[in-house]
Write a protein that holds these residues in place. Structure first.
Motif, PDB file in Angstrom:
ATOM      1  N   LYS A  75       0.938  -1.230   0.037  1.00  0.00           N
ATOM      2  CA  LYS A  75       0.119  -0.111   0.000  1.00  0.00           C
ATOM      3  C   LYS A  75       0.962   1.358   0.050  1.00  0.00           C
ATOM      4  N   ASP A  76       0.275   2.335  -0.562  1.00  0.00           N
ATOM      5  CA  ASP A  76       1.204   3.378  -0.836  1.00  0.00           C
ATOM      6  C   ASP A  76       1.289   4.192   0.471  1.00  0.00           C
ATOM      7  N   PRO A  77       2.129   4.584   0.927  1.00  0.00           N
ATOM      8  CA  PRO A  77       2.068   5.277   2.249  1.00  0.00           C
ATOM      9  C   PRO A  77       2.035   6.796   2.477  1.00  0.00           C
ATOM     10  N   HIS A  78       2.295   7.183   1.109  1.00  0.00           N
ATOM     11  CA  HIS A  78       2.353   8.847   1.135  1.00  0.00           C
ATOM     12  C   HIS A  78       0.896   9.502   1.325  1.00  0.00           C
ATOM     13  N   VAL A  79       0.255   9.144   2.114  1.00  0.00           N
ATOM     14  CA  VAL A  79      -1.234   9.439   2.266  1.00  0.00           C
ATOM     15  C   VAL A  79      -1.531  11.161   2.420  1.00  0.00           C
ATOM     16  N   TRP A  80      -0.378  11.981   2.893  1.00  0.00           N
ATOM     17  CA  TRP A  80      -0.756  13.301   3.322  1.00  0.00           C
ATOM     18  C   TRP A  80      -0.849  13.966   1.912  1.00  0.00           C
ATOM     19  N   LEU A  81      -0.181  13.416   0.934  1.00  0.00           N
ATOM     20  CA  LEU A  81      -0.068  14.317  -0.177  1.00  0.00           C
ATOM     21  C   LEU A  81      -1.422  14.601  -1.241  1.00  0.00           C
ATOM     22  N   SER A  82      -2.393  14.837  -0.239  1.00  0.00           N
ATOM     23  CA  SER A  82      -3.896  14.980  -0.870  1.00  0.00           C
ATOM     24  C   SER A  82      -4.567  15.746   0.008  1.00  0.00           C
ATOM     25  N   PRO A  83      -4.959  16.857  -0.294  1.00  0.00           N
ATOM     26  CA  PRO A  83      -6.015  17.607   0.932  1.00  0.00           C
ATOM     27  C   PRO A  83      -6.924  16.839   1.421  1.00  0.00           C
ATOM     28  N   LYS A  84      -7.719  16.066   0.578  1.00  0.00           N
ATOM     29  CA  LYS A  84      -8.731  15.530   1.206  1.00  0.00           C
ATOM     30  C   LYS A  84      -8.298  14.357   2.237  1.00  0.00           C
TER      31      LYS A  84
ATOM     32  N   GLN B 124      13.095  19.907  -8.252  1.00  0.00           N
ATOM     33  CA  GLN B 124      13.059  19.139  -6.876  1.00  0.00           C
ATOM     34  C   GLN B 124      11.749  19.453  -6.181  1.00  0.00           C
ATOM     35  N   LEU B 125      11.071  18.582  -5.498  1.00  0.00           N
ATOM     36  CA  LEU B 125       9.828  18.572  -4.667  1.00  0.00           C
ATOM     37  C   LEU B 125      10.229  17.955  -3.398  1.00  0.00           C
ATOM     38  N   ASP B 126       9.612  18.583  -2.313  1.00  0.00           N
ATOM     39  CA  ASP B 126       9.869  17.653  -1.103  1.00  0.00           C
ATOM     40  C   ASP B 126       8.479  17.139  -0.530  1.00  0.00           C
ATOM     41  N   PRO B 127       8.142  15.940  -0.764  1.00  0.00           N
ATOM     42  CA  PRO B 127       7.003  15.450   0.002  1.00  0.00           C
ATOM     43  C   PRO B 127       6.797  15.423   1.494  1.00  0.00           C
ATOM     44  N   LEU B 128       7.871  15.730   1.911  1.00  0.00           N
ATOM     45  CA  LEU B 128       7.944  15.607   3.493  1.00  0.00           C
ATOM     46  C   LEU B 128       8.142  17.069   4.054  1.00  0.00           C
ATOM     47  N   ALA B 129       7.965  18.077   3.528  1.00  0.00           N
ATOM     48  CA  ALA B 129       7.813  19.189   3.810  1.00  0.00           C
ATOM     49  C   ALA B 129       6.831  19.608   4.835  1.00  0.00           C
TER      50      ALA B 129
ATOM     51  N   VAL C  81       2.207  21.562   5.192  1.00  0.00           N
ATOM     52  CA  VAL C  81       1.370  20.701   4.167  1.00  0.00           C
ATOM     53  C   VAL C  81       0.602  21.656   3.231  1.00  0.00           C
ATOM     54  N   ILE C  82      -0.030  22.785   3.745  1.00  0.00           N
ATOM     55  CA  ILE C  82      -0.688  23.543   2.819  1.00  0.00           C
ATOM     56  C   ILE C  82       0.211  24.124   1.732  1.00  0.00           C
ATOM     57  N   ALA C  83       1.014  24.885   2.139  1.00  0.00           N
ATOM     58  CA  ALA C  83       2.004  25.713   1.157  1.00  0.00           C
ATOM     59  C   ALA C  83       2.845  24.589   0.170  1.00  0.00           C
ATOM     60  N   ASN C  84       3.060  23.406   0.851  1.00  0.00           N
ATOM     61  CA  ASN C  84       3.869  22.558   0.057  1.00  0.00           C
ATOM     62  C   ASN C  84       2.894  21.953  -1.201  1.00  0.00           C
ATOM     63  N   LEU C  85       1.666  21.591  -0.852  1.00  0.00           N
ATOM     64  CA  LEU C  85       0.662  20.970  -1.718  1.00  0.00           C
ATOM     65  C   LEU C  85       0.523  21.939  -2.926  1.00  0.00           C
ATOM     66  N   GLU C  86       0.413  23.346  -2.355  1.00  0.00           N
ATOM     67  CA  GLU C  86       0.230  24.331  -3.571  1.00  0.00           C
ATOM     68  C   GLU C  86       1.214  24.427  -4.266  1.00  0.00           C
ATOM     69  N   ARG C  87       2.601  24.512  -3.729  1.00  0.00           N
ATOM     70  CA  ARG C  87       3.789  24.320  -4.392  1.00  0.00           C
ATOM     71  C   ARG C  87       3.834  23.263  -5.378  1.00  0.00           C
ATOM     72  N   ILE C  88       3.580  22.026  -4.972  1.00  0.00           N
ATOM     73  CA  ILE C  88       3.457  20.890  -5.930  1.00  0.00           C
ATOM     74  C   ILE C  88       2.627  20.994  -7.030  1.00  0.00           C
TER      75      ILE C  88
END
Length: 259
Positions: free
Chosen positions: A103-112, A234-239, A242-249
């Motif tokens: 299972k994909d553990p990167h769950v935080w990379l979605s606002p929902k 370069q992107l940083d999934p672990l920034a 969260v809000i600023a990073n998702l907007e940057r992505i």
């Protein structure tokens, strides 16, 4: 209190302000894929009043160590309720992804998903008498507004593919109708043959940007970028923010996909 990764600590800080000290297991610049707890962290966990987990693979070994040591330490699964997607097993072509159960553990990379994480954190804080309803509602409202903003920004690119070194952005891609094409899979860089196929595929897709993550080496990504006369971003999934990073992505991907 402890959180597993910086994005959790960033969301926690929004919920509790400066009222409580928040420590993080995986620090700035570290990779969860190679994380090992230090003796100091294990000692500090004994003094913590809660550990917020996120479903990362490294937590399995950690929990097997600390549960016998600290049986009274509350452990809150902040990913509870998130519908997990499956990590690709092999994917260097459009139709060769295989479900092997991981299972994909990167769950935080979605606002929902971030809203689910925040709700789980708030429920635990509320249970211990430390919840701040106003802060919780404000954070959820900001995440929902961010979701709408990103959806509008990426709407013109639905169905598009973007190329990444490590497949961290599956939840983000699924949310907005995109497809991530990873260069690395299961911790392995591509073979020369896979790299050649990937370059050919990227050229056919008209790709000009390869996204990398600061936690991983970039040699393979640079090789693809050089071959297609593109650039590495370069992107940083672990920034932590969260809000600023998702907007940057979102903005980085939109700019990469613009004609």
């Amino acid at each position: 209190m402890f959180a597993s990764i910086p994005p959790q600590s960033g969301l926690l800080k929004e919920l509790v302000g400066d009222a409580m000290e928040i420590r993080v297991l995986v620090g700035e610049g570290q990779s969860p894929h190679s994380y090992e707890p230090t003796a100091r962290q294990l000692a500090r966990l004994s003094e913590s009043d809660v550990l917020f987990t996120i479903g990362a693979p490294f937590e399995q070994a950690l929990l097997s160590k600390i549960r016998p040591l600290y049986p009274h330490l509350p452990i809150v699964e902040t990913d509870a309720g998130v519908i997990k997607r499956t990590m690709p097993h092999a994917h260097h072509g459009p139709d060769c992804a295989h479900d092997h159960g991981a299972k994909d553990p990167h769950v935080w990379l979605s606002p929902k998903n971030a809203v689910v994480i925040v709700d789980n954190m708030y429920a635990a804080l509320e249970k211990s008498g430390r919840g701040d309803q106003q802060k919780h509602e404000a954070l959820v409202a900001r995440l929902n507004a961010l979701d709408a903003k990103i959806a509008a920004r990426l709407a013109p690119f639905k169905g598009s593919r973007f190329y990444v070194f490590h497949p961290s952005f599956g939840y983000f891609a699924d949310e907005y109708g995109l497809t991530q094409v990873p260069i690395e899979l299961e911790g392995k860089s591509p073979s020369p043959r896979q790299l050649a196929d990937l370059i050919e595929q990227a050229q056919a897709d008209g790709v000009k940007v390869i996204f990398t993550q600061k936690q991983f080496p970039i040699e393979s990504a640079r090789a693809v970028a050089d071959a297609i006369d593109g650039t590495v971003v370069q992107l940083d999934p672990l920034a932590e923010d969260v809000i600023a990073n998702l907007e940057r992505i979102a903005e980085s991907i939109a700019q990469a996909l613009e004609p």
